[in-house]
Design a protein around this motif. Structure first.
Motif, short mmCIF file in Angstrom:
data_model
loop_
_atom_site.label_atom_id
_atom_site.label_comp_id
_atom_site.label_asym_id
_atom_site.label_seq_id
_atom_site.Cartn_x
_atom_site.Cartn_y
_atom_site.Cartn_z
N THR A 7 0.84 -1.20 0.00
CA THR A 7 0.00 0.00 0.00
C THR A 7 0.87 1.25 0.00
OG1 THR A 7 -0.11 0.05 2.41
CG2 THR A 7 -1.91 -1.12 1.25
N VAL A 8 0.24 2.36 -0.30
CA VAL A 8 0.89 3.66 -0.19
C VAL A 8 -0.06 4.58 0.56
CG1 VAL A 8 0.04 4.41 -2.46
CG2 VAL A 8 2.00 5.57 -1.42
N THR A 9 0.49 5.36 1.47
CA THR A 9 -0.29 6.32 2.24
C THR A 9 0.18 7.72 1.90
OG1 THR A 9 -0.53 4.74 4.05
CG2 THR A 9 -0.95 7.05 4.57
N VAL A 10 -0.78 8.60 1.64
CA VAL A 10 -0.47 9.99 1.30
C VAL A 10 -1.20 10.90 2.28
CG1 VAL A 10 -0.82 11.80 -0.43
CG2 VAL A 10 -0.11 9.52 -1.14
N GLN A 11 -0.46 11.89 2.82
CA GLN A 11 -1.07 12.90 3.67
C GLN A 11 -0.82 14.26 3.05
OE1 GLN A 11 0.65 13.79 7.56
NE2 GLN A 11 -1.43 13.95 8.37
N LEU A 12 -1.89 15.03 2.85
CA LEU A 12 -1.79 16.39 2.35
C LEU A 12 -2.25 17.34 3.44
CD1 LEU A 12 -3.34 16.04 -1.23
CD2 LEU A 12 -0.94 15.89 -0.58
N THR A 66 -10.54 6.47 -12.87
CA THR A 66 -11.51 5.59 -12.21
C THR A 66 -10.94 4.20 -11.94
OG1 THR A 66 -12.46 5.01 -14.34
CG2 THR A 66 -13.51 6.83 -13.15
N ALA A 67 -9.76 3.90 -12.47
CA ALA A 67 -9.14 2.60 -12.21
C ALA A 67 -8.39 2.59 -10.88
CB ALA A 67 -8.19 2.24 -13.35
N SER A 68 -8.22 3.75 -10.30
CA SER A 68 -7.47 3.89 -9.06
C SER A 68 -8.41 4.38 -7.97
CB SER A 68 -6.34 4.91 -9.28
OG SER A 68 -5.59 5.09 -8.12
N SER A 69 -8.33 3.78 -6.79
CA SER A 69 -9.18 4.22 -5.69
C SER A 69 -8.34 4.44 -4.43
CB SER A 69 -10.30 3.22 -5.42
OG SER A 69 -9.76 1.99 -5.00
N TRP A 70 -8.68 5.48 -3.72
CA TRP A 70 -8.01 5.85 -2.49
C TRP A 70 -9.04 5.83 -1.36
CZ3 TRP A 70 -2.78 7.18 -2.03
CH2 TRP A 70 -2.06 7.14 -3.23
N THR A 71 -8.64 5.31 -0.21
CA THR A 71 -9.53 5.17 0.94
C THR A 71 -9.13 6.18 2.01
OG1 THR A 71 -9.78 2.82 0.48
CG2 THR A 71 -10.38 3.57 2.70
N VAL A 84 -5.63 15.76 5.19
CA VAL A 84 -6.29 14.55 4.70
C VAL A 84 -5.24 13.46 4.51
CG1 VAL A 84 -8.22 15.77 3.62
CG2 VAL A 84 -6.17 15.29 2.27
N THR A 85 -5.58 12.26 4.93
CA THR A 85 -4.71 11.10 4.77
C THR A 85 -5.52 10.01 4.08
OG1 THR A 85 -3.58 11.68 6.83
CG2 THR A 85 -3.23 9.45 5.97
N TYR A 86 -4.93 9.46 3.01
CA TYR A 86 -5.59 8.42 2.23
C TYR A 86 -4.59 7.30 1.95
CZ TYR A 86 -9.75 11.21 1.35
OH TYR A 86 -10.93 11.91 1.50
N VAL A 87 -5.12 6.10 1.73
CA VAL A 87 -4.30 4.93 1.43
C VAL A 87 -4.83 4.26 0.17
CG1 VAL A 87 -5.62 3.38 2.92
CG2 VAL A 87 -3.22 2.85 2.42
N ALA A 88 -3.93 3.66 -0.60
CA ALA A 88 -4.31 2.92 -1.81
C ALA A 88 -3.42 1.70 -1.95
CB ALA A 88 -4.17 3.80 -3.05
#
Length: 140
Positions: A7-12, A66-71, A84-88
């Motif tokens: 997984t990858v986690t991104v925080q903005l 639309t092929a990529s989703s972030w949670t 905001v922090t999201y993971v994919a």
């Protein structure tokens, strides 16, 4: 990038949030893969972080991936800073992989939550994030 969970986690973090879209491209220029916190081009989507492909400056050149989703992991405002922090999953994002060692990041923001041209509201500096060492540098 977490190789053990693939997984990858991104925080903005955005200090000028006023119910407006903001995001980053993963390139030196405002084209290519991007992650944008928005309600979409029509303003009909839930406010969230969405992956986009930026092919140019017109609305038709900006397309949701639309092929990529972030949670969503976290979406808060603390002392005026929107965070905001999201993971994919790595296999669902064209931006990151197990081999990603560094990425260029450039920020932009708009005047409303509905995604529209940023009118040159972009960061002057481009960040180069070294994911192996956990360091960053900037260039103009």
């Amino acid at each position: 990038v977490n190789c053990s969970s693939d997984t990858v986690t991104v925080q903005l973090n955005y200090s000028n949030y006023d119910d407006n879209w903001f995001g980053v491209t993963f390139s030196r220029v405002m084209k290519g893969d991007a992650l944008i916190y928005t309600s979409g081009k029509l303003g009909a989507d839930s406010r969230s972080l969405y992956p986009y492909s930026l092919g140019g400056e017109t609305a038709s050149d900006v397309n949701r991936d639309t092929a990529s989703s972030w949670t969503e992991v976290e979406d808060v405002v603390i002392d005026g800073v929107k965070s905001v922090t999201y993971v994919a999953a790595l296999n669902e994002t064209p931006i990151f992989s197990r081999e990603t060692e560094s990425v260029f990041v450039r920020a932009a923001w708009g005047s409303a939550l509905q995604l529209a041209y940023h009118d040159n509201m972009v960061a002057g500096d481009i960040a180069n994030l070294n994911l192996l060492e956990g360091t960053s540098s900037t260039e103009q």
